[in-house]
Design a protein around this motif. Structure first.
Motif, short mmCIF file in Angstrom:
data_model
loop_
_atom_site.label_atom_id
_atom_site.label_comp_id
_atom_site.label_asym_id
_atom_site.label_seq_id
_atom_site.Cartn_x
_atom_site.Cartn_y
_atom_site.Cartn_z
N GLN A 329 0.84 -1.19 0.00
CA GLN A 329 0.00 0.00 0.00
C GLN A 329 0.88 1.25 0.00
O GLN A 329 1.88 1.33 0.72
N TYR A 330 0.53 2.24 -0.82
CA TYR A 330 1.21 3.54 -0.88
C TYR A 330 2.71 3.38 -1.18
O TYR A 330 3.53 4.20 -0.76
N MET A 449 -3.80 14.77 1.00
CA MET A 449 -5.07 14.68 1.70
C MET A 449 -6.02 13.65 1.11
O MET A 449 -6.82 13.05 1.82
N ASP A 450 -5.96 13.40 -0.17
CA ASP A 450 -6.87 12.43 -0.79
C ASP A 450 -6.04 11.43 -1.58
O ASP A 450 -6.11 11.35 -2.80
N LEU A 451 -5.26 10.64 -0.87
CA LEU A 451 -4.26 9.77 -1.49
C LEU A 451 -4.82 8.37 -1.73
O LEU A 451 -5.23 7.69 -0.79
N PRO A 452 -4.86 7.89 -2.98
CA PRO A 452 -5.32 6.51 -3.24
C PRO A 452 -4.27 5.50 -2.81
O PRO A 452 -3.09 5.82 -2.63
N LEU A 453 -4.69 4.24 -2.64
CA LEU A 453 -3.81 3.17 -2.17
C LEU A 453 -2.61 2.96 -3.08
O LEU A 453 -1.56 2.50 -2.64
N THR A 454 -2.76 3.29 -4.33
CA THR A 454 -1.71 2.99 -5.32
C THR A 454 -0.66 4.09 -5.44
O THR A 454 0.31 3.93 -6.19
N GLU A 455 -0.83 5.21 -4.72
CA GLU A 455 0.08 6.35 -4.87
C GLU A 455 1.04 6.46 -3.69
O GLU A 455 0.69 6.15 -2.54
N VAL A 456 2.27 6.93 -3.98
CA VAL A 456 3.25 7.21 -2.94
C VAL A 456 3.01 8.61 -2.39
O VAL A 456 2.79 9.54 -3.18
N PRO A 457 3.03 8.82 -1.06
CA PRO A 457 2.77 10.16 -0.52
C PRO A 457 3.80 11.18 -0.99
O PRO A 457 4.98 10.86 -1.17
N ALA A 458 3.36 12.42 -1.18
CA ALA A 458 4.28 13.51 -1.47
C ALA A 458 5.08 13.82 -0.21
O ALA A 458 4.61 13.66 0.91
N ARG A 459 6.31 14.27 -0.38
CA ARG A 459 7.22 14.49 0.74
C ARG A 459 6.94 15.81 1.45
O ARG A 459 6.74 16.84 0.80
N HIS A 460 6.93 15.78 2.79
CA HIS A 460 6.93 17.00 3.59
C HIS A 460 8.35 17.26 4.06
O HIS A 460 9.01 16.36 4.61
N VAL A 461 8.85 18.48 3.84
CA VAL A 461 10.20 18.85 4.24
C VAL A 461 10.14 19.58 5.58
O VAL A 461 9.41 20.56 5.73
N SER A 477 -13.48 -0.93 15.13
CA SER A 477 -13.52 -1.43 13.76
C SER A 477 -12.22 -1.28 13.00
O SER A 477 -11.99 -1.98 12.00
N GLY A 478 -11.35 -0.36 13.43
CA GLY A 478 -10.13 -0.08 12.68
C GLY A 478 -10.34 0.86 11.50
O GLY A 478 -9.41 1.12 10.74
N ALA A 479 -11.55 1.39 11.34
CA ALA A 479 -11.83 2.32 10.24
C ALA A 479 -10.97 3.57 10.40
O ALA A 479 -10.81 4.10 11.51
N VAL A 480 -10.42 4.05 9.29
CA VAL A 480 -9.48 5.17 9.30
C VAL A 480 -10.08 6.39 8.61
O VAL A 480 -10.67 6.28 7.54
N GLU A 481 -9.92 7.55 9.24
CA GLU A 481 -10.26 8.82 8.61
C GLU A 481 -9.03 9.73 8.67
O GLU A 481 -8.26 9.67 9.63
N LYS A 482 -8.88 10.56 7.67
CA LYS A 482 -7.79 11.53 7.65
C LYS A 482 -8.38 12.92 7.77
O LYS A 482 -9.29 13.28 7.02
N VAL A 483 -7.87 13.70 8.73
CA VAL A 483 -8.46 14.99 9.06
C VAL A 483 -7.42 16.09 8.89
O VAL A 483 -6.33 16.01 9.45
N SER A 484 -7.73 17.11 8.13
CA SER A 484 -6.88 18.29 8.01
C SER A 484 -7.20 19.24 9.15
O SER A 484 -8.36 19.65 9.33
N LEU A 485 -6.22 19.61 9.95
CA LEU A 485 -6.45 20.44 11.14
C LEU A 485 -6.15 21.91 10.89
O LEU A 485 -6.95 22.77 11.22
N LEU A 486 -4.97 22.21 10.34
CA LEU A 486 -4.63 23.61 10.09
C LEU A 486 -3.41 23.70 9.18
O LEU A 486 -2.66 22.74 9.02
#
Length: 532
Positions: A329-330, A449-461, A477-486
């Motif tokens: 994955q990723y 923020m909206d990364l599909p399973l087949t993509e590598v994450p972009a780098r944060h420096v 359940s193990g269900a995962v959500e991704k939340v943008s905070l600020l």
């Protein structure tokens, strides 16, 4: 490595659910305190900070609700050559432990902090004296001087009623095959009154055994999990053998008497990468960690877990292999192809995985949290001259839950790419738990923020802004959500700097507060209210 996943894995994170930003509030600025080390504690809607600059210790008090600054006190009365050992909360009390080598004695002092008044309760109190030299880590103590630090280790029981402080005497002999480690142990109750102390001589030579972790139970018994080699070598694996050239032993050091009893654990073909030891709410002890195939000790093939009763009876010894589908994955196409090839020989592994949290929950379930963490060396050549530099990497998070029954509940790989050039700085993540969820808070690139399973994450420096982001994992359940905070470049119109995960505090239900620098010699508090 398992070829195919069962249904529970097939629908791990087909696409992460993404939520909008949570509510963010910024407090009024206050004067910054320049310090090499900063520690943060929270209690009853208030925040206490301990900031250390050389011999000066600054205590600050803030309101976690309205984010206002309340008071500050400076202390410069610590001994000249003191070394910080630990600042910790222990049963709703706060302690500053420091060591001092003086008059040919190693001494450990404790100075209690009064949270309410933002002050120390008198001078330091000596809690341990050792007349011999003890082992530790060399640290720089000035321009031309080194000092010994990290001489004492601290371990707490599950219910925080017992604390063991341990140290290792400097070996009498330099030959590991002849030297027997002597471990000093002091067990304290919740009021920091000593229950018992003793010096324990290890049953094997330093070459023969390798102590992996320590723990203490609520009755004051101390436990050590150690690796014991099967012959006179330190080879973890013999050429041509599939099994490990060692076994694990659990040493129980009985309260007061210091008598040692041993439980043997045969790990067979599971090569232990990391193992941690904990007391459970049910009264038995738990060992949890990672194993691999013995090829690369930084890598992980799966999770290993076992339990043992107070009388030393071993039970529920289980291992949980990481499926290649999770590894892929990723991941890049190159990495996927490499994993698939290795999977044919049962050798695909999670690379550079560092165990960082083991949470023993009230219902007896276990949650392990880890991160891909490593340092890479780079060398360039110009006109015949070489230049070497280092990059620091904090990548994917891996989290696993094992039910109290020993059944695997879920495994999750949470994508992340962070890179820095000056240490780990503001990278990695902050982990905390609510009644229903597990949270990982970290700085990310907004492209992820909206990364599909087949993509590598972009780098944060590291040091280049970033979006503060959270993974929320439902415990049941193990269900995962991704939340943008600020966005750290625009927090209610303010750009903030010097973010670090360890500065984040859970001050209330679904409420986070962290301190940040806003320039002009001012700090601010930032509060985030999460949607549960």
């Amino acid at each position: 490595m398992v070829k195919h996943l069962c249904v529970v894995f097939l629908f791990v994170i087909h696409a992460l659910a993404v939520h909008a930003q949570s509510k963010v509030t910024v407090g009024k600025p206050y004067a910054v305190i320049d310090a090499e080390s900063k520690y943060y504690f929270t209690n009853n809607g208030e925040i206490l900070t301990v900031k250390i600059h050389k011999r000066a210790i600054t205590l600050q008090k803030m309101n976690a609700v309205n984010l206002s600054f309340q008071k500050i006190k400076l202390y410069d009365d610590f001994p000249k050559d003191f070394q910080l050992e630990k600042i910790t909360e222990f049963k709703d009390r706060y302690y500053f432990f420091y060591s001092l080598w003086e008059n040919e004695e190693e001494q450990l002092f404790c100075r209690e902090i009064d949270f309410a008044s933002c002050s120390f309760k008198g001078p330091g109190k000596k809690v341990i004296t050792v007349k011999e030299e003890i082992s530790g880590s060399l640290v720089r103590a000035g321009m031309w001087r080194m000092a010994l630090s990290d001489k004492f280790d601290f371990f707490f029981s599950y219910d925080s009623t017992s604390l063991v402080i341990q140290y290792r005497l400097k070996p009498e002999k330099r030959n590991d095959s002849k030297n027997y480690d002597v471990i000093g142990m002091h067990v304290f109750d919740k009021n920091l009154k000593e229950k018992w102390s003793n010096r324990i001589k290890m049953p094997y030579t330093e070459k023969k055994m390798d102590n992996l972790d320590y723990s203490v139970d609520s009755k004051g018994n101390v436990y050590i999990v150690t690796r014991v080699f099967n012959d006179n070598t330190t080879d973890e694996k013999k050429r041509g053998d599939d099994d490990a050239n060692y076994h694990l032993e659990i040493l129980k050091v009985a309260t007061s008497s210091g008598a040692i009893t041993t439980t043997k654990v045969d790990v067979a073909d599971k090569f232990v990468q990391t193992i941690w030891l904990y007391e459970s709410a049910q009264g038995h002890m738990i060992c949890a960690g990672f194993y691999n195939t013995g090829k690369n000790m930084d890598n992980v093939d799966g999770v290993i877990l076992f339990k043992f009763s107070p009388d030393g009876k071993l039970f529920d010894l289980n291992s949980y292999e990481i499926p290649v589908e999770i590894l892929n994955q990723y991941a890049s196409g190159k990495t996927k192809r490499k994993n698939d090839r290795k999977d044919d020989d049962d050798k695909a592994e999670f690379e550079n995985l560092d165990l960082q949290h083991v949470e023993v929950q009230k219902d007896g379930s276990i949650v392990l949290v880890s991160e891909q963490k490593y340092i890479r060396t780079h060398t360039t050549y110009t006109n015949g001259r070489s230049n070497t530099y280092y990059t620091y990497h904090c990548n994917d998070i891996f989290i696993t839950k094992i039910n109290a029954s020993g059944k695997l509940a879920w495994m999750k790989k949470l994508p992340k790419r962070q890179e820095g050039g000056a240490g780990f700085g503001g990278m990695s993540y902050c982990y905390f738990i609510s009644d229903k969820n597990h949270y990982m808070i970290f700085l990310d690139n907004e492209k992820n923020m909206d990364l599909p399973l087949t993509e590598v994450p972009a780098r944060h420096v590291d040091g280049a802004g970033g979006f503060l982001t959270a993974y929320k994992i439902n415990d049941a359940s193990g269900a995962v959500e991704k939340v943008s905070l600020l966005n750290t470049r625009d927090v209610n119109g303010i750009e903030v700097f010097q973010f670090a995960p360890h500065r984040i505090m859970a001050t209330d239900v679904n409420t986070l507060v962290f301190e940040a620098y806003k320039k002009k010699k001012e700090d601010i508090l930032v509060k985030i209210v999460l949607e549960d």
